[in-house]
Each structure stands twice: as structure tokens, then as C-alpha cells.
Motif scaffolding. Structure first.
Motif, mmCIF file in Angstrom:
data_model
loop_
_atom_site.group_PDB
_atom_site.id
_atom_site.type_symbol
_atom_site.label_atom_id
_atom_site.label_comp_id
_atom_site.label_asym_id
_atom_site.label_seq_id
_atom_site.Cartn_x
_atom_site.Cartn_y
_atom_site.Cartn_z
ATOM 1 N N ARG A 98 0.725 -1.031 -0.054
ATOM 2 C CA ARG A 98 0.112 0.055 0.146
ATOM 3 C C ARG A 98 0.757 1.250 0.115
ATOM 4 O O ARG A 98 0.575 2.397 -0.620
ATOM 5 N N ASP A 99 2.005 1.333 0.637
ATOM 6 C CA ASP A 99 2.802 2.536 0.804
ATOM 7 C C ASP A 99 3.272 2.585 -0.524
ATOM 8 O O ASP A 99 3.452 4.041 -0.927
ATOM 9 N N HIS A 100 3.710 1.444 -1.306
ATOM 10 C CA HIS A 100 4.394 1.764 -2.532
ATOM 11 C C HIS A 100 3.023 1.974 -3.786
ATOM 12 O O HIS A 100 3.439 2.996 -4.586
ATOM 13 N N HIS A 101 2.004 1.628 -3.569
ATOM 14 C CA HIS A 101 1.163 2.019 -4.361
ATOM 15 C C HIS A 101 0.674 3.359 -4.367
ATOM 16 O O HIS A 101 0.456 4.140 -5.465
ATOM 17 N N ASP A 102 0.520 3.888 -3.036
ATOM 18 C CA ASP A 102 0.121 5.182 -2.752
ATOM 19 C C ASP A 102 1.412 6.343 -3.339
ATOM 20 O O ASP A 102 0.849 7.448 -3.689
ATOM 21 N N ARG A 103 2.417 5.713 -3.601
ATOM 22 C CA ARG A 103 3.516 6.579 -4.370
ATOM 23 C C ARG A 103 3.640 6.478 -5.747
ATOM 24 O O ARG A 103 4.529 7.068 -6.200
ATOM 25 N N GLY A 104 2.578 5.555 -6.195
ATOM 26 C CA GLY A 104 2.412 5.695 -7.866
ATOM 27 C C GLY A 104 3.116 4.139 -8.450
ATOM 28 O O GLY A 104 3.071 4.202 -9.678
ATOM 29 N N TRP A 105 3.529 3.366 -7.606
ATOM 30 C CA TRP A 105 4.397 2.208 -7.869
ATOM 31 C C TRP A 105 3.168 1.035 -8.332
ATOM 32 O O TRP A 105 2.045 1.160 -7.703
ATOM 33 N N ALA A 106 3.410 0.293 -9.314
ATOM 34 C CA ALA A 106 2.583 -0.769 -9.845
ATOM 35 C C ALA A 106 2.789 -1.778 -8.683
ATOM 36 O O ALA A 106 3.979 -2.207 -8.274
ATOM 37 N N ILE A 107 2.106 -2.720 -8.315
ATOM 38 C CA ILE A 107 2.195 -3.813 -7.252
ATOM 39 C C ILE A 107 1.927 -5.268 -8.423
ATOM 40 O O ILE A 107 0.590 -5.346 -8.810
ATOM 41 N N TRP A 108 2.731 -6.139 -8.399
ATOM 42 C CA TRP A 108 2.906 -7.430 -9.023
ATOM 43 C C TRP A 108 2.890 -8.298 -8.044
ATOM 44 O O TRP A 108 3.852 -8.331 -7.392
ATOM 45 N N ILE A 109 1.962 -9.272 -7.983
ATOM 46 C CA ILE A 109 2.331 -10.645 -7.040
ATOM 47 C C ILE A 109 2.586 -11.707 -7.793
ATOM 48 O O ILE A 109 1.890 -12.128 -8.998
ATOM 49 N N VAL A 110 3.863 -12.306 -7.838
ATOM 50 C CA VAL A 110 4.290 -13.266 -8.700
ATOM 51 C C VAL A 110 4.427 -14.464 -8.067
ATOM 52 O O VAL A 110 4.513 -14.658 -6.771
ATOM 53 N N GLY A 111 4.579 -15.782 -8.709
ATOM 54 C CA GLY A 111 4.684 -17.160 -8.074
ATOM 55 C C GLY A 111 3.693 -18.131 -8.893
ATOM 56 O O GLY A 111 3.482 -17.787 -10.178
ATOM 57 N N GLY A 112 3.361 -19.037 -7.953
ATOM 58 C CA GLY A 112 2.537 -20.231 -8.663
ATOM 59 C C GLY A 112 1.092 -20.207 -7.983
ATOM 60 O O GLY A 112 0.855 -19.704 -7.131
#
Length: 386
Positions: free
Chosen positions: A259-273
Motif C-alpha cells: 500500500r505504501d508503494h501503491h500510494d506513491r505511484g508504484w505498480a504492485i505485481w504478485i508473482v509465483g504459482g
């Protein structure tokens, strides 16, 4: 059934061919000469330039990535001999991203099942390739038997399980390695490098190479276009592993960081399987804009996701080894005293462990605060900006 696949011959960013990748033109570099003088035991005098080498790696993703250090050592010693690999179907697509690897073989390994039919068919295919040397990283008797039945003349590795008689060339100090237990046991990175160098240590001032994976820039651009990814927007890749596993980190803390990074304009990607589905669902419930890549059908596609990210925040697991090998700036959360044995050896990785003062009732990685992770990511971001 085993299946055969072929990896393309990649070129380095400098345009040099894979056979020369990693050989420095600087006379003082670690690969300017051969620092790994082979041990004379059972060395075949009939081996010639151009004879192909078979490399039998580990089936798990993280362990197979670590094998690339050994592949680089072998390639530096024998730059004119092509190297092919055998690993599991899950890890096999990663070989295409490894400099020095010509092609690979995928062999399904079924727990507590001999799989003689699949192995026999693979042995027949291997015989056609006329391999003259095999490096066996695993302690599997079946793997050693497969190399023996394929008629490979020189079979190198540590003789473990029932491999005596199947292997005919051992690294120096193999007997001490065989009886090493507990703290004296060699960690996996050192073990695979020792097999590749026949027990010889690097020359003075040199180090064993860290694993490297290379995604073709054109392939990465195609992936961005297909997924409609904005290349100018920074992206934080999250790898939670199974959130119920002791190696993971509380998912609510991942959410807070995201949430901190999203609020600063970052895209959030969840990787894995599939094991990361539960963590991804909770993160997206809190941050709907986060992109869930955990349903990606191909690990090759997952490597594009990681390679395209700006930073990687993850826990102990194979995907974290791949992220480090892809040269993505990483902050990795590990349990106490685990990074040295189980973590990547790449220099750009920053490990975060629980402090030694953590009370005994605080288990696993829960002793790592959000503040420490934020500080680590802030330092990495500052380094990227500079």
C-alpha cells in the motif's frame, strides 16, 4: 514421459557468442586463464575439443538456478564444448535463459517411483548425442545409472547413495565431503562449484561466479506490449510463498508495504504459482489495483514478470533465486541464519533476518518488522535512482 526441448543459442549483451560468454579480455580477470586445474584421476585422454558435455542438475527451481554457477565454471574451462542440461519439466524452461547452455532435456521425477520407462527412453536419446562427459550435481543413483547406460565415458560427481562404480571421477577431497555433517556440511553453492572444478578452489583474487539468467530484451518488450505494461512506471514484485509456510512473512505486512508503494505511484505485481494464490487474493482484496500473476501458466512468462519489475520483495524460495539471477534489485526476508546456506549469492541481494534479540516465542520471520523492510527498500530505491 520425458520430453525433449531445445533452447536457442543466446548472445550476450555485448554480442559475443555463448561459448565465449564470461571470458574476460582483461588478463587479470578471474577467467583470463583456467584457474580450475583438473584432477588427473581417471581423466580420459581421448576427449577432444567439441565433445559435448551433459550436465545433470537439480529438479527444484532454486537449486537448478544455483547450478548455473557450475555451468559457468565448466564453460570457462571448456569454451569450445557445448553444454546440455537435464532437469525437471518445471525448471527446464530456465535453461533457455542461461548463458552457455545449448539445449536441455526435461525428465519428470516421480517420488518413490523408479520411472524406468521414461529414463530408458531418455537414455536412448542421450546415446544419439555422443556425450563424452557428464557432470552429476545430484546424489541420485538413478541419475548416475542413466549417464552410465548412455555410454558417457567420463562421469563426474560426489559418490553418494549407491553411485560408487557408476561415477568414475571424483572431486579432490571427496571422502571428507562424504562424511561431512551438520555445520561442516558444504552448502549447495559450494558443492556444485566444487564438482565443476573437480575440487579446486578459485585462483587468488577470483571467486566462483554467481548464477545469471538473461531474458532477451525483445522478448521482454513483447511481454510488456502483450500485458499492456507501462515501462515508465516503477513496479514492486511481491513473492509471498505459501503464507502458511514457516518461510513466509505475515501477509498483512506485505499488504502494508504494498500500500505504501501503491500510494506513491508504484505498480504492485504478485508473482509465483499456485502456492501463492492465497496470499495474492488477500493482497488484491486490500489493494484491488495490484496485479495477480500467480496464475501464469509458464515459468518463462514469470521470468519476464520479474525481469520487468523495478524491485523484488520476497521470501526464501526458488523464485527469489531466479529474481537474484535476473539481476533485479532484491530485498529477501529469511529466517535466522538461513541466508548463508539457503540464500542467493548475488551481490545485489539484501537479506533481512530477525534480530538475535528476538524472543524465542516469536517464531520464524515474524521478528522482522515492517520498518526494517521499508528501510531496505528505500535504500534499494535510492541506489536505483543514482
Amino acid at each position: 514421459m520425458h520430453r525433449r526441448w531445445f533452447g536457442c543459442r543466446h548472445r550476450s549483451p555485448t554480442g559475443r557468442s555463448p561459448a565465449r560468454f564470461g571470458r574476460s579480455r582483461n588478463a587479470s580477470g578471474p577467467f583470463s586463464r583456467d584457474p580450475y586445474t583438473p584432477h588427473p584421476w581417471r581423466r580420459s585422454a581421448s576427449l577432444t575439443t567439441g565433445d559435448p558435455i551433459l550436465f545433470v542438475g537439480f529438479p527444484a527451481v532454486g537449486d537448478f538456478v544455483r547450478c548455473h554457477s557450475a555451468i559457468q565454471i565448466i564453460a570457462a574451462r571448456f569454451p569450445d564444448r557445448p553444454i546440455d542440461v537435464v532437469t525437471s519439466p518445471v525448471a527446464a524452461p530456465l535453461a533457455r535463459l542461461m548463458p552457455h547452455v545449448r539445449k536441455g532435456w526435461a525428465l519428470a521425477k516421480r517420488h518413490q517411483r523408479p520411472g524406468f520407462g521414461e529414463r530408458s527412453r531418455l537414455v536412448g536419446e542421450l546415446r544419439k548425442e555422443n556425450y563424452r562427459t557428464a557432470y552429476l550435481m545430484t546424489s541420485s543413483t538413478k541419475a548416475a545409472l542413466m549417464a552410465f547406460m548412455a555410454g558417457i565415458e567420463e562421469r563426474i560427481g560426489y559418490p553418494q547413495e549407491l553411485q560408487f562404480g557408476l561415477l568414475n571421477r571424483f572431486p579432490a577431497g571427496w571422502l571428507a565431503h562424504l562424511w561431512a555433517f551438520g555445520p561442516r556440511k558444504t552448502r549447495l553453492f559450494e558443492e556444485v562449484c566444487s564438482i565443476a572444478s573437480l575440487g579446486e578452489k578459485p585462483a587468488a583474487g577470483a571467486e566462483w561466479p554467481a548464477p545469471r539468467l538473461v531474458v532477451d530484451p525483445a522478448e521482454l518488450d513483447d511481454w510488456r506490449q502483450h500485458k499492456k505494461i507501462d515501462a515508465d512506471r516503477p513496479a514492486l514484485a511481491l513473492y509471498t510463498a505459501d503464507i502458511e509456510n514457516f518461510r513466509s512473512w505475515p501477509v498483512e505486512r506485505f499488504i502494508s508495504i504494498a500500500r505504501d508503494h501503491h500510494d506513491r505511484g508504484w505498480a504492485i505485481w504478485i508473482v509465483g504459482g499456485p502456492r501463492e494464490h492465497a496470499g495474492a487474493a488477500k493482497i488484491r482484496a486490500a489493494i484491488p489495483e495490484a496485479i495477480d500473476f500467480t496464475s501464469t501458466p509458464s515459468i518463462a512468462d514469470a521470468m519476464c514478470q520479474i525481469a520487468a519489475s523495478t524491485m523484488f520483495l520476497g521470501v526464501d524460495g526458488g523464485i527469489s533465486h531466479a529474481a537474484a539471477a535476473l539481476n533485479v534489485p532484491c530485498a529477501l526476508i529469511y529466517g535466522v541464519n538461513r541466508p548463508y546456506v539457503h540464500g542467493p549469492v548475488n551481490n545485489h541481494v539484501r537479506f533481512i533476518e530477525p534480530p538475535l534479540s528476538t524472543p524465542s516465542w516469536v517464531k520464524d520471520t515474524r521478528g522482522i518488522s515492517e520498518t526494517r523492510v521499508r528501510e531496505a527498500l528505500a535504500d534499494i530505491s535510492a541506489g536505483i535512482a543514482n
